[in-house]
Design a protein around this motif. Structure first.
Motif, PDB file in Angstrom:
ATOM      1  N   LEU A   1       0.821  -1.210   0.000  1.00  0.00           N
ATOM      2  CA  LEU A   1       0.000   0.000   0.000  1.00  0.00           C
ATOM      3  C   LEU A   1       0.854   1.260   0.000  1.00  0.00           C
ATOM      4  CD1 LEU A   1      -2.778  -0.947   2.590  1.00  0.00           C
ATOM      5  CD2 LEU A   1      -2.759  -1.293   0.123  1.00  0.00           C
ATOM      6  N   GLY A   2       0.258   2.340  -0.514  1.00  0.00           N
ATOM      7  CA  GLY A   2       0.908   3.635  -0.463  1.00  0.00           C
ATOM      8  C   GLY A   2       0.906   4.197   0.945  1.00  0.00           C
ATOM      9  N   PRO A   3       1.492   5.385   1.150  1.00  0.00           N
ATOM     10  CA  PRO A   3       1.584   5.961   2.496  1.00  0.00           C
ATOM     11  C   PRO A   3       0.210   6.271   3.074  1.00  0.00           C
ATOM     12  CG  PRO A   3       2.152   7.589   0.836  1.00  0.00           C
ATOM     13  CD  PRO A   3       2.052   6.276   0.116  1.00  0.00           C
ATOM     14  N   MET A   4       0.131   6.276   4.411  1.00  0.00           N
ATOM     15  CA  MET A   4      -1.107   6.590   5.094  1.00  0.00           C
ATOM     16  C   MET A   4      -1.280   8.113   5.135  1.00  0.00           C
ATOM     17  SD  MET A   4      -2.413   5.295   8.875  1.00  0.00           S
ATOM     18  CE  MET A   4      -1.406   3.820   8.717  1.00  0.00           C
ATOM     19  N   ILE A   5      -2.335   8.604   4.513  1.00  0.00           N
ATOM     20  CA  ILE A   5      -2.613  10.038   4.464  1.00  0.00           C
ATOM     21  C   ILE A   5      -3.679  10.366   5.504  1.00  0.00           C
ATOM     22  CG2 ILE A   5      -3.533  11.909   3.043  1.00  0.00           C
ATOM     23  CD1 ILE A   5      -2.374  10.546   0.608  1.00  0.00           C
TER      24      ILE A   5
ATOM     25  N   SER B   1      -2.783  -3.932 -10.663  1.00  0.00           N
ATOM     26  CA  SER B   1      -1.338  -3.705 -10.838  1.00  0.00           C
ATOM     27  C   SER B   1      -0.678  -3.213  -9.564  1.00  0.00           C
ATOM     28  CB  SER B   1      -1.096  -2.701 -11.971  1.00  0.00           C
ATOM     29  OG  SER B   1      -1.552  -3.227 -13.212  1.00  0.00           O
ATOM     30  N   GLY B   2      -1.484  -2.702  -8.592  1.00  0.00           N
ATOM     31  CA  GLY B   2      -0.923  -2.385  -7.286  1.00  0.00           C
ATOM     32  C   GLY B   2      -1.113  -0.973  -6.784  1.00  0.00           C
ATOM     33  N   LEU B   3      -1.808  -0.093  -7.516  1.00  0.00           N
ATOM     34  CA  LEU B   3      -1.904   1.315  -7.118  1.00  0.00           C
ATOM     35  C   LEU B   3      -3.101   1.552  -6.205  1.00  0.00           C
ATOM     36  CD1 LEU B   3      -0.924   3.255 -10.367  1.00  0.00           C
ATOM     37  CD2 LEU B   3       0.398   2.967  -8.273  1.00  0.00           C
ATOM     38  N   MET B   4      -2.837   1.621  -4.913  1.00  0.00           N
ATOM     39  CA  MET B   4      -3.849   1.980  -3.927  1.00  0.00           C
ATOM     40  C   MET B   4      -3.166   2.292  -2.601  1.00  0.00           C
ATOM     41  SD  MET B   4      -5.382  -1.801  -3.516  1.00  0.00           S
ATOM     42  CE  MET B   4      -4.877  -2.083  -5.212  1.00  0.00           C
ATOM     43  N   GLY B   5      -3.877   3.049  -1.763  1.00  0.00           N
ATOM     44  CA  GLY B   5      -3.344   3.401  -0.460  1.00  0.00           C
ATOM     45  C   GLY B   5      -4.456   3.906   0.440  1.00  0.00           C
ATOM     46  N   PRO B   6      -4.206   4.026   1.756  1.00  0.00           N
ATOM     47  CA  PRO B   6      -5.254   4.430   2.704  1.00  0.00           C
ATOM     48  C   PRO B   6      -5.290   5.941   2.933  1.00  0.00           C
ATOM     49  CG  PRO B   6      -3.347   3.608   3.893  1.00  0.00           C
ATOM     50  CD  PRO B   6      -3.002   3.535   2.431  1.00  0.00           C
ATOM     51  N   LEU B   7      -6.508   6.483   2.993  1.00  0.00           N
ATOM     52  CA  LEU B   7      -6.751   7.875   3.352  1.00  0.00           C
ATOM     53  C   LEU B   7      -7.623   7.871   4.597  1.00  0.00           C
ATOM     54  CD1 LEU B   7      -6.966  10.976   2.913  1.00  0.00           C
ATOM     55  CD2 LEU B   7      -8.835  10.508   1.311  1.00  0.00           C
ATOM     56  N   ILE B   8      -7.180   8.546   5.673  1.00  0.00           N
ATOM     57  CA  ILE B   8      -7.882   8.550   6.947  1.00  0.00           C
ATOM     58  C   ILE B   8      -8.383   9.968   7.223  1.00  0.00           C
ATOM     59  CG2 ILE B   8      -7.778   7.899   9.376  1.00  0.00           C
ATOM     60  CD1 ILE B   8      -7.078   5.627   7.419  1.00  0.00           C
ATOM     61  N   THR B   9      -9.702  10.136   7.368  1.00  0.00           N
ATOM     62  CA  THR B   9     -10.261  11.443   7.698  1.00  0.00           C
ATOM     63  C   THR B   9     -10.795  11.411   9.130  1.00  0.00           C
ATOM     64  OG1 THR B   9     -12.445  10.872   6.793  1.00  0.00           O
ATOM     65  CG2 THR B   9     -10.864  11.906   5.298  1.00  0.00           C
ATOM     66  N   CYS B  10     -10.531  12.484   9.877  1.00  0.00           N
ATOM     67  CA  CYS B  10     -10.818  12.515  11.312  1.00  0.00           C
ATOM     68  C   CYS B  10     -11.633  13.747  11.691  1.00  0.00           C
ATOM     69  CB  CYS B  10      -9.512  12.520  12.120  1.00  0.00           C
ATOM     70  SG  CYS B  10      -8.398  11.138  11.755  1.00  0.00           S
ATOM     71  N   ARG B  11     -12.212  13.701  12.872  1.00  0.00           N
ATOM     72  CA  ARG B  11     -12.885  14.871  13.410  1.00  0.00           C
ATOM     73  C   ARG B  11     -11.849  15.958  13.733  1.00  0.00           C
ATOM     74  NH1 ARG B  11     -17.855  12.560  14.566  1.00  0.00           N
ATOM     75  NH2 ARG B  11     -17.760  10.365  15.239  1.00  0.00           N
ATOM     76  N   GLU B  12     -12.331  17.167  13.901  1.00  0.00           N
ATOM     77  CA  GLU B  12     -11.437  18.275  14.240  1.00  0.00           C
ATOM     78  C   GLU B  12     -10.769  18.027  15.596  1.00  0.00           C
ATOM     79  OE1 GLU B  12     -12.822  22.392  13.519  1.00  0.00           O
ATOM     80  OE2 GLU B  12     -14.693  21.422  12.885  1.00  0.00           O
ATOM     81  N   GLY B  13      -9.477  18.354  15.660  1.00  0.00           N
ATOM     82  CA  GLY B  13      -8.752  18.264  16.911  1.00  0.00           C
ATOM     83  C   GLY B  13      -8.193  16.904  17.244  1.00  0.00           C
ATOM     84  N   VAL B  14      -8.404  15.912  16.393  1.00  0.00           N
ATOM     85  CA  VAL B  14      -7.934  14.550  16.691  1.00  0.00           C
ATOM     86  C   VAL B  14      -6.450  14.383  16.361  1.00  0.00           C
ATOM     87  CG1 VAL B  14      -8.173  12.120  16.024  1.00  0.00           C
ATOM     88  CG2 VAL B  14     -10.209  13.497  16.471  1.00  0.00           C
ATOM     89  N   LEU B  15      -5.967  15.035  15.306  1.00  0.00           N
ATOM     90  CA  LEU B  15      -4.581  14.871  14.879  1.00  0.00           C
ATOM     91  C   LEU B  15      -3.657  15.814  15.651  1.00  0.00           C
ATOM     92  CD1 LEU B  15      -5.039  14.600  10.998  1.00  0.00           C
ATOM     93  CD2 LEU B  15      -5.024  12.775  12.706  1.00  0.00           C
TER      94      LEU B  15
END
Length: 561
Positions: free
Chosen positions: A234-238, A321-335
């Protein structure tokens, strides 16, 4: 088929109900995907839902900008054969501006590059399992007796299906002796996927992957932190919060055109009637995704929810072929300031997908390199095509996925991703651990979050438990926290397991609201304490005055002495 369904029109800001009905047979298992907008489903935010035969469901949508979008079945086999339509959102005089980004601009430098990928660098697990599996003859006899008893009540096709089921489940080699008329049954031993022979490619394939770089020069690959080792293919975690914008500086280092797009978020290129811009080999393009409120967690979701980013030049071939990665969306203030979650201890992402290398862009290259044959003259057999279907987790099979490590007594969120075709029905089982989940099951192109409180130290494993799936077990382990390090266990509420939220007076508070409420409650408590002290002193003084007055009233008059 192919966008010919009329009447799928609506206005911006309309409240739209999508009533979906599934009919048919076992092949009618659909992952319905809505491009450009998200749907509200039982308190969660999604852009996909599972639809099974003889099941109906209703999803609600409120489109926030005008444009032309697609709704289609993301089951790859169905997508290729025309199960997609167009729905149109018109402004209808609605001048309400779309939600504007108000948070951070998070920039990522990502490249698509070709690699030689090995699904199983270490083949000891499966080979040792075959040698240790000494009880298969006993199951062979038991299953054969059971099928023989039922034979008089079953047609020839039903008997064949029963034999296939038993042979694949117990992994027998000679189960069909005496049933030659039913044909040769496939073997599900791992050697067909791992051994390199004159007719099997083996476990190594040329693929293309997303990789993150340190800057726009695309010279130095960004060092992968230990907690992301498990991403593998997988690609990088965004990560992003509601209100943020994601800026992707994308370079295509491969030898054919690719792109990068994402589920769930607002793609600035979508809705214009144009496909996502294609990046040719050697080119650099900028892609921008906004994260409106509808792209973040819903009321019944945990603090962060997963999506997937991928290439759209040819959805099916690019994915295999292998092109995919995870995208994580969060509530405000979590990151936190580093863009990582501050409310839990660790995050793990798992993609369950049968990679069909027969559909990869690089099949001819792999035939040429690993079989030393001319692809134009090569005639693939059934065994060859089966050997190219890699039942993988994050692009690894048979215990080869590393980095699934948690600290003891810590809270971990597992992001589970499902993409693929109708064969990609996966039931995930965690050995020796349980998890918290509040939501709904997932199927093809469905994403969910589960929480786990790790409390056992030994190495365990999880596996997909579908009967006809190739055995795929992956180890994970917990370890005691390092000395001097603090790893608080962040557990969800006991009253609402799986929901990492705080409710106060019926109102759902985010992390910032929770901190503000705590400060206010502390101040109120301090004021109440001061009032109580003042009242206590006042009451004590009043009691002394009453006692003194009673003494004065009981005193003898002076003329009586």
């Amino acid at each position: 088929m192919y966008g010919n369904q009329p009447g799928l029109t609506m206005c911006k800001k309309d409240r739209v109900s999508w009533h979906m009905i599934g009919m048919g047979t076992d092949t009618d298992m659909h992952g319905v995907y809505f491009q450009g907008n998200t749907i509200h489903l039982r308190g969660t935010h999604r852009d996909s839902l599972a639809l099974f035969p003889h099941v109906s469901t209703t999803a609600f949508m409120q489109p926030d900008h005008a444009g032309i979008f697609r709704v289609f079945c993301s089951t790859l086999y169905h997508f290729q054969r025309g199960m997609n339509q167009i729905y149109e959102v018109s402004s209808c005089g609605n001048k309400d501006p779309s939600e504007q980004p108000y948070g951070m601009i998070r920039t990522f430098y990502i490249a698509a590059e070709e690699v030689e990928w090995d699904y199983a660098p270490n083949k000891n697990w499966e080979f040792e399992k075959q040698h240790l599996d000494g009880g298969w003859e006993r199951y062979h006899r038991r299953c054969r007796r059971g099928v023989s008893r039922l034979g008089s009540h079953m047609s020839n096709v039903e008997t064949k299906n029963a034999l296939v089921l038993s042979a694949q489940f117990w992994q027998t080699r000679d189960f069909t002796q005496g049933h030659e008329s039913l044909g040769k049954l496939p073997s599900v031993h791992g050697d067909i996927f791992m051994n390199h022979t004159e007719n099997w490619i083996g476990s190594q394939y040329k693929k293309v992957v997303y990789r993150e770089y340190t800057n726009g020069e695309f010279v130095e690959i960004k060092a992968q932190p230990p907690q992301e080792e498990h991403l593998a293919l997988l690609g990088p975690m965004i990560h992003a919060e509601v209100g943020d914008s994601i800026l992707i500086i994308f370079m295509n280092k491969a030898n054919r055109p690719y792109s990068i797009s994402a589920h769930g978020v607002e793609d600035m290129e979508s809705g214009k009637g144009l496909p996502v811009p294609v990046t040719k080999p050697g080119e650099i393009k900028t892609y921008r995704w906004n994260v409106p409120k509808r792209s973040g967690p819903g009321p019944s979701d945990p603090n962060c929810i997963p999506w997937v980013y991928y290439s759209t030049v040819n959805f099916v071939k690019d994915t295999y072929s292998g092109l995919m990665g995870p995208l994580i969306t969060c509530r405000e203030g979590v990151l936190n300031e580093k863009g990582r979650r501050s409310d839990i201890d660790s995050e793990l992402v798992l993609l369950f997908l049968v990679f069909n290398e027969n559909e990869s862009w690089y099949l001819d290259d792999n035939i040429k390199k690993y079989l030393n044959k001319d692809p134009r003259d090569f005639k693939p057999s059934d065994d060859f095509e089966e050997s190219n279907k890699m039942h993988a987790i994050n692009g690894k099979i048979f215990g080869n996925l590393h980095g699934l490590i948690m600290n003891e007594n810590t809270m971990t969120n597992w992001y589970l991703l499902g993409i693929g075709s109708e064969v990609d029905i996966h039931t995930i089982h965690y050995h020796a651990e349980s998890f918290l989940f509040k939501g709904h099951g997932y199927y093809i192109v469905m994403y969910l979050t589960t929480s786990m409180l790790a409390w056992r130290q030994p190495t365990q494993s999880f596996e997909t438990s579908v009967l006809l799936s190739v055995d795929n077990r992956i180890p994970y382990s917990t370890k005691p926290p390092s000395r001097g390090a603090s790893h608080p266990a962040t557990a969800p509420s006991n009253e609402e397991p799986g929901k990492e939220q705080l409710y106060f007076l019926g109102k759902n508070l985010g992390p910032r609201g929770a901190k503000a409420a705590l400060v206010i409650l502390f101040i109120i408590g301090l004021l109440l304490l001061v009032v109580m002290v003042i009242l206590s002193l006042t009451l004590r003084s009043a009691r002394k005055r009453v006692a003194y007055q009673e003494v004065q009233s009981c005193a003898l008059p002076t003329d009586a002495l």
